[in-house]
Write an enzyme that holds these catalytic residues in place. Structure first.
Site, PDB file in Angstrom:
ATOM      1  N   GLY A  77      49.812  38.120  38.510  1.00 34.33           N
ATOM      2  CA  GLY A  77      50.311  37.190  38.511  1.00 34.33           C
ATOM      3  C   GLY A  77      50.842  36.537  37.109  1.00 34.33           C
ATOM      4  O   GLY A  77      51.989  35.906  36.901  1.00 34.33           O
ATOM      5  N   GLN A 197      47.576  31.581  43.988  1.00 35.13           N
ATOM      6  CA  GLN A 197      46.225  30.913  44.617  1.00 35.13           C
ATOM      7  C   GLN A 197      46.464  30.764  45.925  1.00 35.13           C
ATOM      8  O   GLN A 197      45.538  30.525  46.943  1.00 35.13           O
ATOM      9  CB  GLN A 197      45.643  29.720  44.053  1.00 35.13           C
ATOM     10  CG  GLN A 197      44.247  29.489  44.050  1.00 35.13           C
ATOM     11  CD  GLN A 197      43.388  30.471  43.436  1.00 35.13           C
ATOM     12  OE1 GLN A 197      42.598  31.124  43.948  1.00 35.13           O
ATOM     13  NE2 GLN A 197      43.739  30.613  41.969  1.00 35.13           N
ATOM     14  N   SER A 217      49.540  37.703  43.307  1.00 36.17           N
ATOM     15  CA  SER A 217      48.472  38.663  42.768  1.00 36.17           C
ATOM     16  C   SER A 217      47.570  39.016  43.707  1.00 36.17           C
ATOM     17  O   SER A 217      47.134  38.366  44.622  1.00 36.17           O
ATOM     18  CB  SER A 217      47.822  38.085  41.642  1.00 36.17           C
ATOM     19  OG  SER A 217      46.821  39.091  41.116  1.00 36.17           O
ATOM     20  N   HIS A 219      44.474  40.476  44.000  1.00 39.07           N
ATOM     21  CA  HIS A 219      42.932  40.401  43.857  1.00 39.07           C
ATOM     22  C   HIS A 219      42.529  39.079  44.384  1.00 39.07           C
ATOM     23  O   HIS A 219      41.229  38.909  44.528  1.00 39.07           O
ATOM     24  CB  HIS A 219      42.403  40.667  42.606  1.00 39.07           C
ATOM     25  CG  HIS A 219      42.803  39.636  41.531  1.00 39.07           C
ATOM     26  ND1 HIS A 219      41.881  38.746  40.929  1.00 39.07           N
ATOM     27  CD2 HIS A 219      43.758  39.369  40.816  1.00 39.07           C
ATOM     28  CE1 HIS A 219      42.052  37.991  40.036  1.00 39.07           C
ATOM     29  NE2 HIS A 219      43.241  38.278  40.045  1.00 39.07           N
ATOM     30  N   THR A 255      55.596  53.561  35.536  1.00 37.22           N
ATOM     31  CA  THR A 255      55.045  54.220  36.409  1.00 37.22           C
ATOM     32  C   THR A 255      54.386  53.526  37.733  1.00 37.22           C
ATOM     33  O   THR A 255      53.487  52.565  37.400  1.00 37.22           O
ATOM     34  CB  THR A 255      54.096  55.596  36.046  1.00 37.22           C
ATOM     35  OG1 THR A 255      54.822  56.435  35.171  1.00 37.22           O
ATOM     36  CG2 THR A 255      53.592  56.357  37.354  1.00 37.22           C
ATOM     37  N   CYS A 343      40.185  32.390  33.909  1.00 43.90           N
ATOM     38  CA  CYS A 343      40.910  32.619  32.907  1.00 43.90           C
ATOM     39  C   CYS A 343      40.699  31.909  31.516  1.00 43.90           C
ATOM     40  O   CYS A 343      41.018  32.054  30.380  1.00 43.90           O
ATOM     41  CB  CYS A 343      42.557  32.628  33.128  1.00 43.90           C
ATOM     42  SG  CYS A 343      42.807  33.456  34.496  1.00 43.90           S
TER      43      CYS A 343
END
Length: 398
Positions: A77, A197, A217, A219, A255, A343
Site C-alpha cells: 500500500g 483497509q 495491500s 496482508h 523482478t 505504522c
C-alpha cells in the site's frame, strides 16, 4: 508429571495485519520451490512464472471490476500511495511550470501516513496541499472537496475507509462530483483512493466509485506481506515510479515477486468471493462487542460512524484510562489489540485521526482499536468484553 495448560490467543488487530491463509500459502508453495523461474525470461520455467503472474492479475482485476491491464503489482500500500501521488505530480509538472503554477493536491487530515507523508514530501517540492477537516465521526464532506478545487488542482486523494476508526468515506459521491466538474469545466482532476483497509472487506467497483487510482495491500486480507497493487484507469499514464527493467509493462521495474503475487490473488479470490457472507458475520460480531462495551462499561464512547463502518472495526474510548496500559494488560490475557495504526507504533503522539475528529489528547490516548476477522466468534467477543470489564474496573478502583 508436567501438565501444560494451553491458553487461547485472541487476535484482535486484523487492521494491522492478518495471518496468511492456508489456501494462499498452498498457492504460493510451488513458486517458492520448484517453480522458481524469473517471469521476465523467455524460456519455459520463466514463462510458467509469467503465466502465474498474469493469471493473478486477471483474478484481482475481476474483484474490483477492472481490466487486467489496469492492475500494477507493487510492494504494498505505501508504494502504491507514493506512486499515485508523486506520479500525478510528475505527470502534470511540465504543464504547471509553463503556466507558472505550483500544483495543488486535496486530501484530508485522517489519511494514512503513506498519503500524508507523501503529501509532505510534495510540499517540500513546492506543491500546495489542502488538508480537509472531517466531522466528529471521521467523515469527509464531498462539498468541501469541491470547494477546495483550484485551477492547478491535479489530484484528490481520499481513503475508502479509515484504518483506525473504520469510517467508510463517501468516495462514490466525491468521484461523481469530480466527473461533473470535468464535464462542466474541462478540468481533469485525478481521483485516488487508498483502499488498503477496505479491499476484501467491503465490495468495491472502480467503475461505480469513479476512481482513477486505487491502492491495496495483500496482508490485510490473509495474503502475504510485501505485495499489493495500484489500479490505474486505462486512460491514465503515470510515469514509472521505480526505474530499471521493463517489468509491469515498463511502469514498475523490479523482478516480479511471483509467490507473493500468486498468494495475493488467491487470498483476494477467497475474500471477495464470499464478501457478502463475511460482511454479515463480521458485522454481527462487531455490533455485539460494541454493544457490550457501551452498555456494560460506564463512560465508554464509540469512535467513528456507527452505521457507515467497516464490518470488522471497533474503536472505543474509555475516558480516564490509558490505551498503552490497556494494551499491556490485555496482552497478559493473550488478547492482542492496538491503540491506533500499526505504522505509528512507538509514537508518543496521540492518534492524528482521533485528534482530527475532535477528541482531546487524553481522550485519544484513552482509545483502543479492536479489529476482528471472519474467524472471530461471539464467544471470542464475549471473552474480550469480559476481560476489558475486569481490567477497567481494577484500574478505576486503583
Amino acid at each position: 508429571m508436567i501438565i501444560i495448560i494451553s491458553m487461547k490467543n485472541y487476535y484482535m488487530d486484523n487492521a494491522a495485519t492478518t495471518p496468511l491463509s492456508k489456501e494462499a500459502l498452498e498457492a504460493m508453495m510451488p513458486y517458492l520451490t520448484e517453480e522458481f523461474g524469473n517471469a521476465s525470461t523467455i524460456y519455459m520455467p520463466g514463462q510458467r512464472a509469467k503465466s502465474a503472474v498474469e493469471n493473478s492479475r486477471r483474478t484481482i482485476a475481476a474483484t474490483i471490476n477492472a481490466r487486467p491491464s489496469e492492475i500494477y503489482f507493487t510492494s504494498g500500500g505505501s508504494e502504491s500511495d507514493n506512486w499515485a501521488l508523486v506520479g500525478a505530480y510528475e505527470q502534470a509538472r511540465s504543464a504547471l511550470r509553463e503556466k507558472g503554477l505550483p500544483g495543488h493536491i486535496i486530501t484530508d487530515k485522517i489519511e494514512h501516513h503513506a498519503v500524508l507523508n507523501t503529501c509532505g514530501y510534495l510540499e517540500s517540492r513546492g506543491v500546495d496541499v489542502t488538508y480537509l477537516d472531517v466531522d466528529s465521526q471521521g467523515n469527509v464532506n464531498p462539498g468541501d472537496v469541491m470547494a477546495a478545487i483550484r485551477e492547478d488542482t491535479i489530484l484528490v486523494s481520499i481513503m475508502t475507509a479509515n484504518n483506525e476508526v473504520g469510517t467508510i468515506e463517501p468516495v462514490k459521491e466525491i468521484g461523481e462530483g469530480l466527473r461533473k466538474h470535468q464535464e462542466k469545466t474541462g478540468q481533469r482532476i485525478l481521483f485516488h483512493t487508498d483502499a488498503v483497509q477496505a479491499y476484501g472487506h467491503i465490495a468495491l467497483d472502480v467503475s461505480g466509485l469513479n476512481v482513477d487510482l486505487m491502492s491495496s495491500s495483500a496482508h490485510k486480507l490473509n495474503g502475504p506481506k510485501g505485495t499489493g497493487f495500484l489500479y490505474m484507469r486505462r486512460d491514465i499514464t503515470l510515469p514509472g515510479f521505480i526505474h530499471g527493467g521493463a517489468q509491469e509493462r515498463g511502469r514498475r521495474a523490479g523482478t516480479e515477486n511471483v509467490p507473493a503475487i500468486v498468494g495475493f490473488a488467491r487470498a483476494a479470490e477467497i475474500a471477495c468471493g464470499n464478501i457478502g457472507t463475511r460482511m454479515i458475520r463480521e458485522t454481527e460480531v462487531r455490533d455485539h462487542l460494541i454493544n457490550r462495551l457501551l452498555n456494560e462499561i460506564p463512560g465508554t464512547v464509540l469512535n467513528g460512524s456507527r452505521e457507515s463502518r467497516l464490518p470488522n472495526n471497533i474503536n472505543v474510548c474509555f475516558p480516564g484510562t490509558d490505551g498503552e496500559t490497556l494494551l499491556l494488560l490485555l496482552n497478559e490475557h493473550s488478547i492482542y489489540a492496538s491503540a491506533g495504526s500499526a505504522c505509528a507504533s512507538g509514537s508518543l503522539e496521540p492518534s492524528h485521526v482521533l485528534m482530527a475528529m475532535g477528541l482531546s489528547k487524553d481522550e485519544a490516548r484513552a482509545s483502543l482499536r479492536l479489529t476482528i476477522s471472519h474467524d472471530t466468534s461471539m464467544e471470542d467477543a464475549d471473552c474480550v468484553a469480559d476481560t476489558l470489564k475486569q481490567i477497567l474496573s481494577r484500574l478505576r478502583n486503583i
